[in-house]
Design a protein around this motif. Structure first.
Motif, mmCIF file in Angstrom:
data_model
loop_
_atom_site.group_PDB
_atom_site.id
_atom_site.type_symbol
_atom_site.label_atom_id
_atom_site.label_comp_id
_atom_site.label_asym_id
_atom_site.label_seq_id
_atom_site.Cartn_x
_atom_site.Cartn_y
_atom_site.Cartn_z
ATOM 1 N N ALA A 130 0.822 -1.214 0.000
ATOM 2 C CA ALA A 130 0.000 0.000 0.000
ATOM 3 C C ALA A 130 0.854 1.262 0.000
ATOM 4 C CB ALA A 130 -0.937 -0.004 1.200
ATOM 5 N N ALA A 131 1.952 1.255 0.741
ATOM 6 C CA ALA A 131 2.817 2.434 0.832
ATOM 7 C C ALA A 131 3.973 2.392 -0.158
ATOM 8 C CB ALA A 131 3.367 2.575 2.247
ATOM 9 N N GLY A 132 4.222 1.221 -0.740
ATOM 10 C CA GLY A 132 5.354 1.093 -1.651
ATOM 11 C C GLY A 132 6.679 1.136 -0.931
ATOM 12 N N LEU A 133 6.708 0.582 0.285
ATOM 13 C CA LEU A 133 7.915 0.601 1.111
ATOM 14 C C LEU A 133 8.255 -0.795 1.608
ATOM 15 C CD1 LEU A 133 7.065 3.709 3.319
ATOM 16 C CD2 LEU A 133 8.690 3.639 1.422
ATOM 17 N N ALA A 134 9.552 -1.017 1.827
ATOM 18 C CA ALA A 134 10.033 -2.256 2.414
ATOM 19 C C ALA A 134 10.848 -1.899 3.650
ATOM 20 C CB ALA A 134 10.880 -3.027 1.424
ATOM 21 N N PHE A 135 10.465 -2.470 4.782
ATOM 22 C CA PHE A 135 11.133 -2.201 6.053
ATOM 23 C C PHE A 135 12.085 -3.348 6.364
ATOM 24 C CE2 PHE A 135 7.101 -0.006 6.079
ATOM 25 C CZ PHE A 135 7.441 1.259 6.539
ATOM 26 N N PRO A 136 13.348 -3.044 6.677
ATOM 27 C CA PRO A 136 14.331 -4.106 6.903
ATOM 28 C C PRO A 136 14.101 -4.838 8.229
ATOM 29 C CG PRO A 136 15.298 -1.989 7.431
ATOM 30 C CD PRO A 136 13.929 -1.714 6.856
ATOM 31 N N ILE A 137 14.579 -6.078 8.250
ATOM 32 C CA ILE A 137 14.611 -6.855 9.487
ATOM 33 C C ILE A 137 16.083 -7.104 9.778
ATOM 34 C CG2 ILE A 137 14.002 -9.034 10.601
ATOM 35 C CD1 ILE A 137 11.608 -9.167 8.661
ATOM 36 N N ARG A 138 16.544 -6.646 10.924
ATOM 37 C CA ARG A 138 17.950 -6.795 11.304
ATOM 38 C C ARG A 138 18.038 -7.585 12.606
ATOM 39 N NH1 ARG A 138 18.680 -0.723 10.300
ATOM 40 N NH2 ARG A 138 18.821 -0.644 8.042
ATOM 41 N N ASP A 139 18.805 -8.652 12.575
ATOM 42 C CA ASP A 139 18.966 -9.522 13.749
ATOM 43 C C ASP A 139 17.616 -9.956 14.307
ATOM 44 O OD1 ASP A 139 21.796 -9.334 13.645
ATOM 45 O OD2 ASP A 139 21.719 -7.433 14.715
ATOM 46 N N GLY A 140 16.663 -10.208 13.401
ATOM 47 C CA GLY A 140 15.347 -10.669 13.807
ATOM 48 C C GLY A 140 14.410 -9.585 14.293
ATOM 49 N N ILE A 141 14.838 -8.320 14.224
ATOM 50 C CA ILE A 141 14.028 -7.198 14.708
ATOM 51 C C ILE A 141 13.584 -6.338 13.530
ATOM 52 C CG2 ILE A 141 13.998 -5.129 16.165
ATOM 53 C CD1 ILE A 141 16.243 -6.524 17.806
ATOM 54 N N PRO A 142 12.271 -6.188 13.323
ATOM 55 C CA PRO A 142 11.802 -5.317 12.246
ATOM 56 C C PRO A 142 12.065 -3.849 12.584
ATOM 57 C CG PRO A 142 9.955 -6.480 13.298
ATOM 58 C CD PRO A 142 11.189 -6.859 14.012
ATOM 59 N N ILE A 143 12.645 -3.142 11.639
ATOM 60 C CA ILE A 143 12.944 -1.719 11.803
ATOM 61 C C ILE A 143 11.841 -0.948 11.077
ATOM 62 C CG2 ILE A 143 14.675 0.088 11.529
ATOM 63 C CD1 ILE A 143 15.589 -2.339 13.236
ATOM 64 N N MET A 144 10.872 -0.457 11.842
ATOM 65 C CA MET A 144 9.674 0.146 11.264
ATOM 66 C C MET A 144 9.761 1.678 11.214
ATOM 67 S SD MET A 144 8.134 -2.604 10.554
ATOM 68 C CE MET A 144 6.581 -1.975 10.001
ATOM 69 N N LEU A 145 10.921 2.191 10.913
ATOM 70 C CA LEU A 145 11.147 3.631 10.810
ATOM 71 C C LEU A 145 11.147 4.052 9.344
ATOM 72 C CD1 LEU A 145 14.091 3.863 13.344
ATOM 73 C CD2 LEU A 145 11.695 4.436 13.767
ATOM 74 N N LEU A 146 10.480 5.161 9.048
ATOM 75 C CA LEU A 146 10.397 5.626 7.660
ATOM 76 C C LEU A 146 11.760 5.908 7.053
ATOM 77 C CD1 LEU A 146 7.282 7.960 7.731
ATOM 78 C CD2 LEU A 146 7.483 5.666 6.780
ATOM 79 N N ASN A 147 12.677 6.441 7.846
ATOM 80 C CA ASN A 147 13.996 6.767 7.292
ATOM 81 C C ASN A 147 14.850 5.527 7.062
ATOM 82 O OD1 ASN A 147 14.383 6.339 10.025
ATOM 83 N ND2 ASN A 147 15.949 7.918 10.240
ATOM 84 N N GLU A 148 14.415 4.367 7.521
ATOM 85 C CA GLU A 148 15.116 3.105 7.269
ATOM 86 C C GLU A 148 14.463 2.308 6.142
ATOM 87 O OE1 GLU A 148 17.893 1.791 8.728
ATOM 88 O OE2 GLU A 148 18.173 3.594 9.932
ATOM 89 N N ALA A 149 13.271 2.704 5.716
ATOM 90 C CA ALA A 149 12.530 1.962 4.693
ATOM 91 C C ALA A 149 13.112 2.206 3.310
ATOM 92 C CB ALA A 149 11.057 2.385 4.713
#
Length: 51
Positions: free
Chosen positions: A27-46
């Motif tokens: 819907a947003a056209g964004l992919a949020f990374p998962i690092r060391d099993g933790i989803p990083i749900m910050l816009l500046n990281e997407a």
């Protein structure tokens, strides 16, 4: 746990991309990374997945 997470922009559901280790918000056209099993749900990281 994935069912509890939603896109921080659109509040839509996310798709797990195991190969890229990302949570994808179509819907947003964004992919949020998962690092060391933790989803990083910050816009500046997407990563933008569409123009």
């Amino acid at each position: 746990m994935l069912e509890a997470l939603v896109c921080p922009v659109t509040h839509a559901t996310l798709r797990y991309d195991a190969k890229a280790q990302e949570l994808v918000s179509e819907a947003a056209g964004l992919a949020f990374p998962i690092r060391d099993g933790i989803p990083i749900m910050l816009l500046n990281e997407a990563r933008q997945i569409r123009a």
